[in-house]
Design a protein around this motif. Sequence first.
Motif, PDB file in Angstrom:
ATOM      1  N   ASN A   8      11.276 -18.464  49.113  1.00 16.70           N
ATOM      2  CA  ASN A   8      10.219 -19.457  48.861  1.00 16.70           C
ATOM      3  C   ASN A   8       8.875 -19.015  49.416  1.00 16.70           C
ATOM      4  N   LYS A   9       7.831 -19.524  48.767  1.00 14.92           N
ATOM      5  CA  LYS A   9       6.461 -19.192  49.162  1.00 14.92           C
ATOM      6  C   LYS A   9       6.081 -19.962  50.430  1.00 14.92           C
ATOM      7  N   LYS A  10       5.484 -19.261  51.372  1.00 17.09           N
ATOM      8  CA  LYS A  10       5.107 -19.861  52.664  1.00 17.09           C
ATOM      9  C   LYS A  10       3.716 -20.478  52.577  1.00 17.09           C
ATOM     10  N   ARG A  11       3.456 -21.435  53.464  1.00 16.89           N
ATOM     11  CA  ARG A  11       2.126 -22.048  53.557  1.00 16.89           C
ATOM     12  C   ARG A  11       1.199 -21.120  54.319  1.00 16.89           C
ATOM     13  N   ARG A  12      -0.042 -21.067  53.918  1.00 17.23           N
ATOM     14  CA  ARG A  12      -1.022 -20.195  54.579  1.00 17.23           C
ATOM     15  C   ARG A  12      -1.882 -21.007  55.537  1.00 17.23           C
ATOM     16  N   GLY A  13      -2.596 -20.314  56.371  1.00 19.52           N
ATOM     17  CA  GLY A  13      -3.529 -20.968  57.291  1.00 19.52           C
ATOM     18  C   GLY A  13      -2.858 -21.454  58.554  1.00 19.52           C
ATOM     19  N   LYS A  14      -3.462 -22.474  59.167  1.00 16.00           N
ATOM     20  CA  LYS A  14      -2.981 -22.971  60.462  1.00 16.00           C
ATOM     21  C   LYS A  14      -2.107 -24.202  60.296  1.00 16.00           C
ATOM     22  N   SER A  15      -1.244 -24.201  59.324  1.00 18.68           N
ATOM     23  CA  SER A  15      -0.340 -25.316  59.093  1.00 18.68           C
ATOM     24  C   SER A  15       0.664 -25.419  60.237  1.00 18.68           C
TER      25      SER A  15
END
Length: 196
Positions: A8-15
């Motif tokens: 699965n695709k991961k969330r980017r940034g400071k999540s």
Amino acid sequence: MTQIYNANKKRRGKSKYLLSVAAEIYDQHDNKLPVMIVFVRDRNNRKKWIALISTDMSLPEEEIIRIYGKRWSIEVFFKVCKSYLNLNKEFQCLSYDAMVAHTAIVLVRYMMLAVECRNKEDVRTLGEIFYLAYDELQDIQFAETLAIILKILEETLQEVLFLTDEQIRQFIEAFILKLPEYLSRKLVQKKGFLAS
């Protein structure tokens, strides 16, 4: 878990979390159970992740993370009490009172260690910081809050029920007298609600 994470695709940034996936697992009776798997970054190793599983599908990811954070500190507490403070090994007795006393002593030990640890490692306990923050965030007293609520109640009784000032005064006095003594005393001293 690794296959799910890699697929699965991961969330980017400071999540707060890397990935959230709805899935199904089997319980001990081979029944399908819907779960939410939330992958968070391991604080100790940025390249690793930790999977948090919740059977409550309605919870948002942030709430699942918050609940696991609280549960983890409870697990650490039990581990320290059992392994290091000898909760289950140090004392052997059949008396209920003795067991309660021993448990209380172990918990006091834990509290003393926790306070010392916080004083040594946590910058939030630096003396004046607490008092400076407290002075900045001074809240109104409880009695003052209750007085404001009673004033709004007076206005509402007058506007909605068209009560006279005397009827409202009697209603408020009766209400204050029904409050616990320490509250009614504070209200009378602070705002002089009662005439007598």
